[in-house]
Design a protein around this motif. Structure first.
Motif, PDB file in Angstrom:
ATOM      1  N   MET A  87       0.829  -1.191   0.000  1.00 39.98           N
ATOM      2  CA  MET A  87       0.000   0.000   0.000  1.00 39.98           C
ATOM      3  C   MET A  87       0.874   1.255   0.000  1.00 39.98           C
ATOM      4  N   ARG A  88       2.026   1.157   0.612  1.00 33.72           N
ATOM      5  CA  ARG A  88       2.814   2.335   0.915  1.00 33.72           C
ATOM      6  C   ARG A  88       4.237   2.070   0.396  1.00 33.72           C
ATOM      7  N   ASP A  89       4.915   3.156   0.009  1.00 32.24           N
ATOM      8  CA  ASP A  89       6.304   2.984  -0.377  1.00 32.24           C
ATOM      9  C   ASP A  89       7.115   2.583   0.851  1.00 32.24           C
ATOM     10  N   LYS A  90       8.400   2.445   0.618  1.00 35.33           N
ATOM     11  CA  LYS A  90       9.256   2.019   1.720  1.00 35.33           C
ATOM     12  C   LYS A  90       9.268   3.035   2.863  1.00 35.33           C
ATOM     13  N   VAL A  91       9.406   2.525   4.066  1.00 35.75           N
ATOM     14  CA  VAL A  91       9.610   3.389   5.225  1.00 35.75           C
ATOM     15  C   VAL A  91      11.071   3.838   5.210  1.00 35.75           C
ATOM     16  N   ARG A  92      11.268   5.151   5.253  1.00 30.65           N
ATOM     17  CA  ARG A  92      12.629   5.706   5.184  1.00 30.65           C
ATOM     18  C   ARG A  92      13.151   5.957   6.604  1.00 30.65           C
ATOM     19  N   VAL A  93      14.119   5.159   7.010  1.00 32.95           N
ATOM     20  CA  VAL A  93      14.624   5.227   8.384  1.00 32.95           C
ATOM     21  C   VAL A  93      16.000   5.889   8.413  1.00 32.95           C
ATOM     22  N   THR A  94      16.211   6.747   9.404  1.00 33.06           N
ATOM     23  CA  THR A  94      17.555   7.227   9.712  1.00 33.06           C
ATOM     24  C   THR A  94      17.936   6.696  11.088  1.00 33.06           C
ATOM     25  N   VAL A  95      19.066   5.975  11.155  1.00 33.09           N
ATOM     26  CA  VAL A  95      19.549   5.451  12.436  1.00 33.09           C
ATOM     27  C   VAL A  95      20.615   6.398  12.947  1.00 33.09           C
ATOM     28  N   TRP A  96      20.336   7.013  14.098  1.00 31.87           N
ATOM     29  CA  TRP A  96      21.280   7.970  14.665  1.00 31.87           C
ATOM     30  C   TRP A  96      22.008   7.339  15.849  1.00 31.87           C
ATOM     31  N   ASN A  97      23.289   7.619  15.923  1.00 40.41           N
ATOM     32  CA  ASN A  97      24.121   7.059  16.993  1.00 40.41           C
ATOM     33  C   ASN A  97      25.155   8.099  17.406  1.00 40.41           C
ATOM     34  N   GLU A 143      30.945  -1.792  12.570  1.00 45.02           N
ATOM     35  CA  GLU A 143      30.445  -0.652  11.793  1.00 45.02           C
ATOM     36  C   GLU A 143      29.628   0.298  12.665  1.00 45.02           C
ATOM     37  N   GLY A 144      29.821   0.202  13.938  1.00 49.94           N
ATOM     38  CA  GLY A 144      29.068   1.045  14.859  1.00 49.94           C
ATOM     39  C   GLY A 144      27.712   0.432  15.145  1.00 49.94           C
ATOM     40  N   ILE A 145      27.129   0.845  16.259  1.00 54.68           N
ATOM     41  CA  ILE A 145      25.777   0.374  16.580  1.00 54.68           C
ATOM     42  C   ILE A 145      24.804   0.793  15.473  1.00 54.68           C
ATOM     43  N   HIS A 146      24.988   2.002  14.952  1.00 56.58           N
ATOM     44  CA  HIS A 146      24.120   2.466  13.861  1.00 56.58           C
ATOM     45  C   HIS A 146      24.245   1.570  12.641  1.00 56.58           C
ATOM     46  N   GLY A 147      25.492   1.158  12.359  1.00 54.03           N
ATOM     47  CA  GLY A 147      25.699   0.290  11.203  1.00 54.03           C
ATOM     48  C   GLY A 147      25.013  -1.053  11.381  1.00 54.03           C
ATOM     49  N   ALA A 148      25.092  -1.587  12.589  1.00 51.97           N
ATOM     50  CA  ALA A 148      24.450  -2.880  12.859  1.00 51.97           C
ATOM     51  C   ALA A 148      22.933  -2.772  12.711  1.00 51.97           C
ATOM     52  N   ILE A 149      22.363  -1.710  13.263  1.00 50.35           N
ATOM     53  CA  ILE A 149      20.897  -1.557  13.198  1.00 50.35           C
ATOM     54  C   ILE A 149      20.451  -1.299  11.757  1.00 50.35           C
ATOM     55  N   ALA A 150      21.137  -0.377  11.088  1.00 49.96           N
ATOM     56  CA  ALA A 150      20.771  -0.126   9.682  1.00 49.96           C
ATOM     57  C   ALA A 150      20.907  -1.412   8.876  1.00 49.96           C
ATOM     58  N   GLY A 151      21.892  -2.222   9.214  1.00 51.39           N
ATOM     59  CA  GLY A 151      22.117  -3.466   8.479  1.00 51.39           C
ATOM     60  C   GLY A 151      20.920  -4.399   8.533  1.00 51.39           C
ATOM     61  N   PHE A 152      20.417  -4.664   9.714  1.00 54.66           N
ATOM     62  CA  PHE A 152      19.282  -5.601   9.735  1.00 54.66           C
ATOM     63  C   PHE A 152      17.986  -4.950   9.244  1.00 54.66           C
ATOM     64  N   LEU A 153      17.867  -3.637   9.402  1.00 56.08           N
ATOM     65  CA  LEU A 153      16.679  -2.980   8.831  1.00 56.08           C
ATOM     66  C   LEU A 153      16.668  -3.130   7.304  1.00 56.08           C
ATOM     67  N   ARG A 154      17.854  -3.043   6.693  1.00 55.02           N
ATOM     68  CA  ARG A 154      17.932  -3.111   5.214  1.00 55.02           C
ATOM     69  C   ARG A 154      17.567  -4.478   4.661  1.00 55.02           C
ATOM     70  N   THR A 155      17.543  -5.488   5.494  1.00 55.06           N
ATOM     71  CA  THR A 155      17.142  -6.809   4.983  1.00 55.06           C
ATOM     72  C   THR A 155      15.633  -6.887   4.757  1.00 55.06           C
ATOM     73  N   GLN A 156      14.898  -5.882   5.205  1.00 58.11           N
ATOM     74  CA  GLN A 156      13.439  -5.887   5.051  1.00 58.11           C
ATOM     75  C   GLN A 156      13.048  -5.193   3.750  1.00 58.11           C
ATOM     76  N   PRO A 157      12.207  -5.820   2.966  1.00 57.19           N
ATOM     77  CA  PRO A 157      11.889  -5.236   1.654  1.00 57.19           C
ATOM     78  C   PRO A 157      11.138  -3.911   1.715  1.00 57.19           C
ATOM     79  N   ASP A 158      10.467  -3.646   2.824  1.00 54.81           N
ATOM     80  CA  ASP A 158       9.662  -2.422   2.908  1.00 54.81           C
ATOM     81  C   ASP A 158      10.346  -1.303   3.679  1.00 54.81           C
ATOM     82  N   ILE A 159      11.634  -1.475   3.981  1.00 49.66           N
ATOM     83  CA  ILE A 159      12.355  -0.473   4.782  1.00 49.66           C
ATOM     84  C   ILE A 159      13.636  -0.084   4.057  1.00 49.66           C
TER      85      ILE A 159
END
Lengths: 250, 250, 250, 250
Positions: free
Chosen positions: D1-11, D28-44
């Motif tokens: 229904m909606r385009d991808k959710v655009r996330v910014t991970v701040w650390n 890769e920093g805590i931010h890198g780790a979090i952004a990493g697993f978020l990117r595995t989701q097709p809608d994020i």
């Protein structure tokens, strides 16, 4: 069970000094009118404080001896000094009750306690405001019926940018087509906050029986609870020793 | 301000009659113990009622003269007659307070008022229950500190199938690894309900000072609010005439 | 992420069969109209069920394959069999979403889930209902503006005897002077419930774009969440073994 | 229904640069780790920003193009510039989601949105944290069971000085005897805020499957809702003309 609730009624006290019409409605100021009906209650004692007194009348000594602070403000919210607003804020988190009236929704203290802008729609047309009780078991509605009316007042309308109330007491109907969460409770730290919409300065609203009743009830509800050995809310205490021993197989 | 709060303490009164060990802890029954400490308060009067009395001791006359009903139940929740449970239910919606203790979570009245199954995890291991205060401004915690402990009790654990509490007062920590919403408030109609987990019959929990304090506070919080001309909650009133005239251009 | 939401739209389907005027507004029944606009959504599939079908069309097989049940009822709430209401109730506690429309507030299922009488003031005068959004971040208001209007409808007014909503979405303004909590969310067990006031049978309310939008949004919001190994809500599981070993010095 | 959710991970990204042990856990920093697993989701889709970048990486352009901001902070909460915290605050009130992790509870933005001190008890003993689900119908628990555990973490304990959560999702049990409201939701203006306790920098907590699951779910829950023509939250709009004509006899 408890000694008297010690109330301080705070008011900007500007409108009354500038406008003869408003002074006729409130010859002792809005603060004087509110303190007056509070003093008729055997379990409440009330004093007043105003913006133009030193420290806005809110010295540390006054605040330490205030159980519930009633706040009326409108045109001079920005003139309240940050250090005073800050002291009031911490007193609330440490247990003092706060009853915010009418345009006090835009005061520094209320906005900081809410965490939101607290803005709303508004209009001055002297229209009718009917307040419906939606929490008939709550002590703030003691003595009321299903609804009561303010014949002429300023309109405040949704969306009212407040956090979801912990207890929603009144929903207001306005003649011009709007609704408003006109009476709301929140818990903050050890303190309690009640916001009540009625009170425009150009109408004799604080002389109305139901409005007085709500404010009296709110003062009783907001009075501090005595807890023992509870920390100051400004602290984040450090506990090196666990309360429970870690089990051997952990 | 108000006359005494009239409390009826209801108990199954079965465990105490069947088990000498339990009878030693509560020689006058759990109801007797609870009524006993309530009676030490100058603003509270208490009587008792039990399952095996006619109409379970809850005649219409008793209920009409009860401000707050305290409910202890465990093994015989299913023996409470539907018509009595029904009368209690409507009394709560019409303003009577209800304080439900321990396994009263599975009573007919509580489940009907909650709208959920009210089931939970449980275990009898005599383990420690530590109750943390999470609403330090609420009158039910008056006189307490940051937490208190029940040294030995039955475990109740999450997921506790209750509606989201209107006011969550205590979160319980159990030695065996569980947590529980151990003290919760809800508004229902014009009445108020407080659930409090402590109270297994094989431990002297109602002799503990903090537990007594919470129950006393809860009775005061749950006492009815006097509203005027409010409808009976069983009615859905019909208003053919609008309060406001419809404007001419509608 | 998820397959289609499987909706069953339930309707009494009595008014439409008895009144030609109502049949003209809803030639396929209110259920047909609602299922119709739900089916235009790519992520939703919808079927219907009605009172006069065997088991009211709500067999165990149907309920097990329903993610969200939409419920319209009015004149025949008492004709719904207790055993069917019971099955629906437990399906909600075990995760099925429920969207209750208009006079479904007095249905057996809704009243049981709420724990209150769910009664309200009411009047049929064809007056205007303006619904104000008070939760602008909630998914149920997706696509709406600050408010929308139903030009002619039945009035429902406060006090509405519901438990405090977990999420209050809409507050309604009525031309005749009342207000109403017109859109409310609750969590019950693993399920979610949304009540939405619009929908009197004599007005074409379910053909209105904003009303359709809210119902579509509500179906998505109420869709079940997949949790793993979560117990059946009818159980109160017994855990003889603590998760944590008791420490030696306990 | 909606385009991808655009996330910014701040650390803050300080611990990882100063401590080789922490850098080994999060190369890769805590931010890198979090952004990493978020990117595995097709809608994020996810990008990162850190304290030492110009404007802390949070330019107006970045914020305007962020649907959900994830915030990890600890030692340098006070180094965040007031003007940046202010911009983030208003973006949340105007609809951006905010997911605050671990010691982000003491960040300027979170404290301002909450209106309280957000302080808590704490201890570093590497003890166990068991998170119990208390809202099994909420989308943030999708895919979880009744509880999950963090084997070794920093303890945060009650009283946690937050406003009452609009939705309480997790209650944490700590081995040393404390409890914590470990996962909480609030609505603020048009935005949504989720606080999640897990995440001390010296343990590989963001590599744990359940923790990742909760953060992914929270991002979806916190994504903005599209409302139309809704005002900027910084405004208190003035409406000279009533929506409804005043009836003639008023």
């Amino acid at each position: 069970m408890r000694d008297k609730v010690r109330v301080t009624v705070w008011n900007e006290y500007r409108h009354e000094k500038r406008s003869p019409e408003i002074a006729m409605i409130y010859p002792e100021g809005i603060h004087g009118a509110i303190a007056g009906f509070l003093r008729t209650q055997p379990d409440i004692e009330a004093r007043t404080a105003t913006l133009d007194e030193p420290e806005h009348g809110l010295t540390s000594e006054v605040l330490e001896n205030t159980d519930v602070l009633v706040w009326w403000a409108h045109m001079a919210n920005h003139e309240v000094k940050d250090e005073i607003a800050d002291k009031v804020y911490w007193r609330v988190l440490n247990g003092m009750g706060l009853v915010v009236l009418h345009s006090g929704n835009l005061s520094k203290v209320f906005r900081r306690l809410m965490g939101t802008a607290c803005s709303a729609r508004w209009r001055e047309a002297g229209e009718k405001h009917r307040l419906w009780v939606v929490a008939p078991g709550h002590p703030i509605v003691e003595g009321l019926g299903e609804y009561f009316e303010i014949p002429h007042t300023e309109m405040y309308g949704e969306f009212f940018d407040i956090p979801r109330p912990d207890e929603l007491i009144f929903i207001g109907w306005f003649q011009g087509g709007e609704v408003f969460r006109s009476g709301c409770c929140w818990y903050r730290g050890r303190g309690k906050v009640f916001y009540f919409q009625p009170g425009h300065e150009t109408f004799p609203i604080y002389h109305q029986r139901e409005v007085q009743r709500v404010i009296v009830n709110a003062v009783r509800w907001a009075a501090p609870v005595s807890v023992v050995n509870f920390r100051d809310m400004a602290e984040a205490p450090w506990f090196p020793e666990p309360i429970e021993p870690f089990a051997s197989d952990q």
